[in-house]
Design an enzyme around this catalytic site. Structure first.
Site, PDB file in Angstrom:
ATOM      1  N   HIS A 184       0.753  -1.233   0.078  1.00 27.68           N
ATOM      2  CA  HIS A 184       0.586  -0.186  -0.121  1.00 27.68           C
ATOM      3  C   HIS A 184       0.165   1.144  -0.210  1.00 27.68           C
ATOM      4  O   HIS A 184       2.012   0.537   0.529  1.00 27.68           O
ATOM      5  CB  HIS A 184      -1.450   0.078   1.631  1.00 27.68           C
TER       6      HIS A 184
HETATM    7  P1  TYD Z   1      -1.459  -2.969   7.405  1.00 29.68           P
HETATM    8  O1  TYD Z   1      -1.016  -1.497   7.766  1.00 29.68           O
HETATM    9  O2  TYD Z   1      -2.228  -3.188   6.590  1.00 29.68           O
HETATM   10  O3  TYD Z   1      -0.578  -3.582   8.352  1.00 29.68           O
HETATM   11  P2  TYD Z   1       0.620  -4.599   7.035  1.00 29.68           P
HETATM   12  O4  TYD Z   1       0.768  -3.431   5.637  1.00 29.68           O
HETATM   13  O5  TYD Z   1       1.710  -4.517   7.937  1.00 29.68           O
HETATM   14  O6  TYD Z   1       0.180  -5.277   6.612  1.00 29.68           O
HETATM   15  O7  TYD Z   1      -2.456  -3.497   8.444  1.00 29.68           O
HETATM   16  C1  TYD Z   1      -2.998  -4.785   8.923  1.00 29.68           C
HETATM   17  C2  TYD Z   1      -4.983  -3.926  10.029  1.00 29.68           C
HETATM   18  O8  TYD Z   1      -3.907  -2.957  11.281  1.00 29.68           O
HETATM   19  C3  TYD Z   1      -5.637  -4.065   9.095  1.00 29.68           C
HETATM   20  O9  TYD Z   1      -6.528  -4.211   9.216  1.00 29.68           O
HETATM   21  C4  TYD Z   1      -5.461  -2.399   9.733  1.00 29.68           C
HETATM   22  C5  TYD Z   1      -5.032  -2.745  11.726  1.00 29.68           C
HETATM   23  N1  TYD Z   1      -4.426  -1.595  11.388  1.00 29.68           N
HETATM   24  C6  TYD Z   1      -4.999  -0.522  13.193  1.00 29.68           C
HETATM   25  O10 TYD Z   1      -5.879  -1.199  13.272  1.00 29.68           O
HETATM   26  N2  TYD Z   1      -4.176   0.655  13.019  1.00 29.68           N
HETATM   27  C7  TYD Z   1      -2.959   0.625  12.470  1.00 29.68           C
HETATM   28  O11 TYD Z   1      -1.836   1.541  13.423  1.00 29.68           O
HETATM   29  C8  TYD Z   1      -2.460   0.127  11.843  1.00 29.68           C
HETATM   30  C9  TYD Z   1      -0.718   0.058  11.256  1.00 29.68           C
HETATM   31  C10 TYD Z   1      -3.243  -1.200  11.241  1.00 29.68           C
END
Ligand code: TYD
Length: 134
Positions: A51
């Site tokens: 992303h």
């Molecule tokens: P994401 O940012 O997509 O993490 P990665 O790229 O490491 O897989 O986030 C994963 C999940 O966690 C998504 O459902 C959103 C949630 N999330 C939060 O609730 N708070 C946060 O601060 C972050 C970064 C993610």
């Protein structure tokens, strides 16, 4: 690379006593820190990220173990290895990132300039390419 910088943190200590690093907003972290999150126990072979953000500054620090971060601008890409807690990867807007090759013991902490907001994410690669070409 534009919108990305490597930060080298000063550490205090010695081999005898171990080391200490302090991260402070608007000092060695170049923004107000609104959020801290971390990932750990990421199984072998898993890739995360995929992303970009519209309005978010982040500093990634691998506190233990190692990870790779591929940063992509659409036309240009660069991969960074984070394998030392004294090194931070400062990523700003419009950078597509993929995080992979997590070592078994990797702990990645991220300091962020905004609270979590799903609206700030671009999770579709073609949407990302479109957004940077406008
Ligand atoms: P994401 O940012 O997509 O993490 P990665 O790229 O490491 O897989 O986030 C994963 C999940 O966690 C998504 O459902 C959103 C949630 N999330 C939060 O609730 N708070 C946060 O601060 C972050 C970064 C993610």
């Amino acid at each position: 690379m534009e919108n990305i910088d490597i930060l080298e943190f000063n550490f205090i200590g010695s081999e005898d006593r171990g080391y200490l690093i302090a991260l402070e907003e608007n000092k060695n972290i170049p923004f107000d820190i609104k959020r801290v999150y971390y990932t750990y126990n990421v199984p072998k072979g898993v890739k995360r990220g995929f992303h970009a953000h519209k309005n978010l500054e982040q500093v990634l620090v691998c506190l233990n173990g190692s990870i790779k971060v591929k940063c992509d601008y659409g036309t240009l890409e660069k991969t960074y290895v984070l394998d030392n807690p004294s090194k931070g990867l400062y990523i700003r807007n419009n950078v597509w990132r993929e995080i992979y090759d997590y070592s078994e013991d990797a702990v990645l902490v991220v300091l962020a300039s905004q609270l979590y907001s799903e609206d700030d994410y671009i999770r579709d690669y073609s949407e990302f390419i479109e957004s940077i070409s406008n």
